[in-house]
Design an enzyme around this catalytic site. Structure first.
Site, PDB file in Angstrom:
ATOM      1  N   GLY A 106      81.536   3.971 131.011  1.00 11.48           N
ATOM      2  CA  GLY A 106      82.907   4.357 131.301  1.00 11.48           C
ATOM      3  C   GLY A 106      83.063   5.739 131.887  1.00 11.48           C
ATOM      4  NE  ARG A 107      82.316  10.303 127.866  1.00 14.99           N
ATOM      5  CZ  ARG A 107      82.608  11.291 127.038  1.00 14.99           C
ATOM      6  NH1 ARG A 107      83.349  12.287 127.442  1.00 14.99           N
ATOM      7  NH2 ARG A 107      82.161  11.280 125.791  1.00 14.99           N
ATOM      8  CE  LYS A 126      78.600  11.532 127.725  1.00 20.65           C
ATOM      9  NZ  LYS A 126      77.943  11.683 126.407  1.00 20.65           N
ATOM     10  CG  ASP A 138      89.574  11.391 131.533  1.00 28.86           C
ATOM     11  OD1 ASP A 138      88.394  11.156 131.217  1.00 28.86           O
ATOM     12  OD2 ASP A 138      90.212  12.363 131.094  1.00 28.86           O
ATOM     13  N   GLY A 139      87.172   8.835 132.550  1.00 28.77           N
ATOM     14  CA  GLY A 139      85.838   8.916 133.130  1.00 28.77           C
ATOM     15  C   GLY A 139      85.270  10.319 133.208  1.00 28.77           C
ATOM     16  NE  ARG A 196      73.896   3.105 127.417  1.00 26.90           N
ATOM     17  CZ  ARG A 196      74.403   4.241 126.931  1.00 26.90           C
ATOM     18  NH1 ARG A 196      74.801   4.274 125.691  1.00 26.90           N
ATOM     19  NH2 ARG A 196      74.503   5.292 127.692  1.00 26.90           N
ATOM     20  CG  ASP A 265      78.208   1.267 122.411  1.00 29.06           C
ATOM     21  OD1 ASP A 265      78.516   0.922 121.262  1.00 29.06           O
ATOM     22  OD2 ASP A 265      78.736   2.234 122.988  1.00 29.06           O
ATOM     23  CG  ASN A 266      76.619   5.244 121.326  1.00 30.23           C
ATOM     24  OD1 ASN A 266      76.794   5.050 122.527  1.00 30.23           O
ATOM     25  ND2 ASN A 266      77.577   5.682 120.536  1.00 30.23           N
TER      26      ASN A 266
END
Length: 507
Positions: A106-107, A126, A138-139, A196, A265-266
């Site tokens: 997303g970012r 990032k 907002d990324g 991931r 996801d991490n």
């Protein structure tokens, strides 16, 4: 479901000499990512660079200043290097134990993969702006979080803990709203792969077996080639990931590192520390410490991290069931094979933790009662919230003749004396040269870690336009086991105001 691509920006490119692009993940196809360019930061400026990571890449020492590289433009999102294939990857995952559905970069934006002296490495921005996976975000990343990630990525590497690396931070006056209005920044991350657990979950959840298999084959081919010849390559892959994850958890626990947001996801498929957000190193030793202010239930407390990692491996095993079935129907036997693949996690973690604790205690041999000796030491530390880093470090200088440096850290002197008596007997049984024991302990117990207040000092200085403290702190963290008497202030007890610092998922 594939998100609609954002428009590709018309932008300049350049071709630095020596950059050889591979871009193997890009070749997997559109089901795995969306191609798009970063959104440029206005008025970019350098905040910090890592000479060590640049050397890892095989880059010249002046890479950031070379006009032909246009590095500031590229790493702030305003230009592309010719040969790169920028893209955002799609994945899913469990967040705080709850299925969150489709997520994705997303970012973050993968610039591509380059050849280096240490093998292929991916470069990722990032904070480079919105992607199709940004959801309501907002990324962007802010200066505060970017400095934290930059410093901790490098600190973990020099502690000997597997991690993604950080090449640089670029800042900008662009305002970004978090809890307050902050300024934007982009951190450039480096890793052999950013895949991931959640990448596997995504294709399994959406019923895409061909893509799931392609991802697993990709990971095996490029990162776990020893699994190719196993009777069941996918079960072998799952076991290999479980073993790496177990070793990583032992590394975290031994140094007192709290990740803060161990969602599926991490977690890295390569067993790397990834996604530095609300992390923290323990000050006072508290097994129940929760470093993430957003973690209201304490799911990711320090002592729970090994158990959470095992839970996440169950989620990965669930996602890989169609692969482990080897084209057949998923049966109870398939599930048993998957569970057997992750079962070694328990023994690997226990053995790795025991090995690390023996090293931290200065023991060269193994005895059955070492576990009890280490456990009782940790209980003693926890009872008085003894400073994790300082107490372990001072223990190296302890001897029956000179006990005070450690003894003075404990109010319950009789309890310390009782344990120290057992410790003295254990050391005497080995008959080691004292200098050798102390050297071993100093190599296992860092003097310098990235405490929150040290990071906060660097952040506040940078927010005021002084980036020197970030670079100074980086230099100290590159030698965490050395005495560095000229920098001893960085190893002192945290000041009182550090107790009020809070970090959350926006950090």
């Amino acid at each position: 479901m594939q998100a609609a691509p954002l428009p590709v920006l018309d932008r300049p490119d350049t071709s630095p000499a020596g950059l050889r692009w591979r871009n193997r993940y890009a070749a997997l196809g559109p089901a795995f990512h969306t191609r798009l360019a970063a959104q440029a930061l206005p008025q970019p400026h350098w905040v910090a660079v890592s000479g060590s990571t640049a050397r890892l890449l095989g880059w010249p020492s002046d890479w950031a200043e070379r006009p032909d590289w246009r590095a500031l433009e590229v790493l702030s999102g305003g230009a592309d290097w010719a040969g790169s294939e920028p893209l955002a990857t799609v994945y899913s995952g469990h967040q705080f134990g709850v299925w969150a559905g489709q997520l994705g970069d997303g970012r973050a934006l993968l610039l591509g993969e380059i050849d280096t002296p240490d093998g292929p490495m991916e470069l990722q921005l990032k904070g480079g702006g919105r992607t199709p996976y940004s959801r309501m975000g907002d990324g962007r990343a802010v200066l505060r979080s970017s400095i934290r990630e930059f410093l901790c990525s490098e600190a973990m590497h020099f502690l000997g803990i597997p991690t993604t690396r950080a090449l640089a931070v670029v800042g900008s006056p662009l305002p970004v709203r978090r809890e307050t209005i902050e300024t934007a920044a982009v951190v450039t991350r480096v890793a052999p792969s950013f895949v991931r657990f959640g990448h596997f979950e995504h294709f399994a959840h959406h019923g895409l077996p061909a893509e799931l298999r392609a991802l697993a084959d990709f990971v095996i081919e490029h990162h776990y080639p020893a699994c190719r010849d196993a009777a069941n390559p996918y079960a072998a892959l799952l076991e290999a990931v479980a073993r790496r994850t177990a070793a990583l958890m032992a590394d975290w626990q031994a140094v007192g590192f709290c990740h803060g947001v161990m969602n599926t996801d991490n977690l890295s498929i390569l067993g790397l520390t990834i996604d530095y957000g609300p992390f923290g190193f323990l000050d006072g030793f508290d097994p129940g410490h929760v470093c993430n202010h957003s973690d209201h239930q304490g799911r990711y407390a320090y002592a729970r991290q090994p158990g959470v990692a095992f839970w996440n491996l169950h989620a990965l095993a669930q996602a890989m069931l169609p692969l482990i079935a080897m084209g057949d129907e998923v049966t109870e036997a398939t599930g048993e094979l998957a569970l057997a693949a992750i079962e070694p996690y328990k023994a690997v973690f226990a053995d790795a933790m025991a090995t690390r604790l023996r090293s931290k205690l200065g023991l060269a041999t193994a005895r059955d009662d070492d576990g009890a000796l280490a456990d009782d030491w940790l209980k003693l530390m926890a009872a008085e919230r003894a400073d994790h880093t300082i107490t372990w470090r001072r223990l190296a200088q302890w001897s029956p003749a000179e006990p005070q440096a450690v003894r003075d850290l404990f109010l319950d002197r009789p309890a310390f004396d009782a344990w120290a008596g057992r410790y003295a007997q254990r050391l005497a049984a080995e008959g080691r040269v004292e200098a050798e024991r102390r050297l071993q302990m100093d190599r296992a117990n860092p003097k310098y870690v990235l405490r929150n207040h040290l990071c906060e000092n660097a952040i506040r200085a940078a927010q005021g336009g002084d980036f020197g403290e970030t670079q100074r702190l980086l230099k100290v963290l590159e030698r965490p086991f050395d005495e560095q008497p000229e920098h001893s202030a960085y190893a002192e007890f945290p000041p009182g105001w550090a107790q009020t610092l809070e970090v959350s998922c926006s950090s």
